[in-house]
Write a protein that holds these residues in place. Structure first.
Motif, short mmCIF file in Angstrom:
data_model
loop_
_atom_site.label_atom_id
_atom_site.label_comp_id
_atom_site.label_asym_id
_atom_site.label_seq_id
_atom_site.Cartn_x
_atom_site.Cartn_y
_atom_site.Cartn_z
N ALA A 181 0.82 -1.23 0.00
CA ALA A 181 0.00 0.00 0.00
C ALA A 181 0.85 1.27 0.00
N LEU A 182 1.92 1.27 0.79
CA LEU A 182 2.71 2.49 1.00
C LEU A 182 4.01 2.51 0.20
N GLY A 183 4.43 1.33 -0.25
CA GLY A 183 5.72 1.24 -0.94
C GLY A 183 6.87 1.13 0.05
N PRO A 184 8.09 0.90 -0.44
CA PRO A 184 9.23 0.72 0.45
C PRO A 184 9.77 2.04 0.99
N THR A 185 10.39 1.99 2.15
CA THR A 185 11.08 3.13 2.74
C THR A 185 12.57 3.00 2.42
N PRO A 186 13.38 4.01 2.73
CA PRO A 186 14.83 3.88 2.56
C PRO A 186 15.44 2.78 3.44
N HIS A 187 14.66 2.32 4.43
CA HIS A 187 15.18 1.31 5.35
C HIS A 187 14.81 -0.11 4.94
#
Length: 207
Positions: A181-187
């Protein structure tokens, strides 16, 4: 019969024996952490065990006691390093960093698992299921787990929705659904299959 870790290996080896353990090889996000601990034989906290067998409250209490009475060091490898050298090598790198961070060098190191970090300049013994056999490794497993959970709770404040304060970055249903839903973060570890598949699934379905 459940095994309880004890001080047998440390007594047999003698000198300053460090226990090494890592946490965070399985999560989809966040760094991998390792802890090195050298216990004072005269002040070993009661109830040390594999961190997975203890409640969060018990782990927090024991970790606080260990910082007071033992030589404790944390090492970490970042997501970029995990993606560059793979998760196994990154966890071994975190272990070496933890060992190097001890206040005084160890004479010998007991390492949880079957792999030893490269470049150790002291004798080392790998122990499979070491956190159920050696209290020093058990202590390292507790310290590493508590430290990594704190990092993931802090990251959860910056990146809400993934449930990291509860799942510590592991691939729970909530985490996987949030990733879609939100996509990946830099982490997020983009080389991990679950993350990779979600990223590329998005690309193929958006055509």
């Amino acid at each position: 019969m459940s095994e309880k870790p004890d001080f047998t290996f440390e007594t047999r080896i003698g000198g300053r024996v460090a226990g090494l353990d890592e946490v965070g090889r399985g999560p989809l996000a966040g760094p991998v952490l390792a802890a090195a601990v050298v216990l004072d034989p005269h002040h070993i906290p009661q109830g040390l065990n594999d961190s997975k067998k203890l409640s969060e409250k018990r782990r927090d209490t024991l970790a606080a006691q260990l910082y007071e009475c033992a030589d404790v060091s944390i090492g970490r490898a970042e997501v970029e390093e995990i993606e560059e050298i793979n998760i196994l090598q990154a966890s071994l790198l975190a272990m070496r960093r933890a060992l190097e961070g001890l206040a005084d060098p160890a004479d010998h190191v007991l390492v949880d698992g079957k792999f030893l970090p490269k470049g150790l300049n002291i004798p080392a013994t790998p122990l499979i299921k070491g956190d159920t056999r050696s209290v020093t490794i058990a202590a390292a497993s507790i310290v590493a787990k508590v430290a990594r959970d704190e990092i993931m709770c802090a990251l959860a404040q910056q990146y809400p929705g993934y449930g990291w304060e509860k799942n510590a970055g592991y691939p729970t249903k909530q985490h996987r659904e949030a990733l879609i839903a939100l996509g990946p973060t830099p982490h997020h570890r983009r080389t991990f299959k679950t993350v990779h598949n979600i990223l590329y699934q998005d690309k193929t379905t958006s055509h």
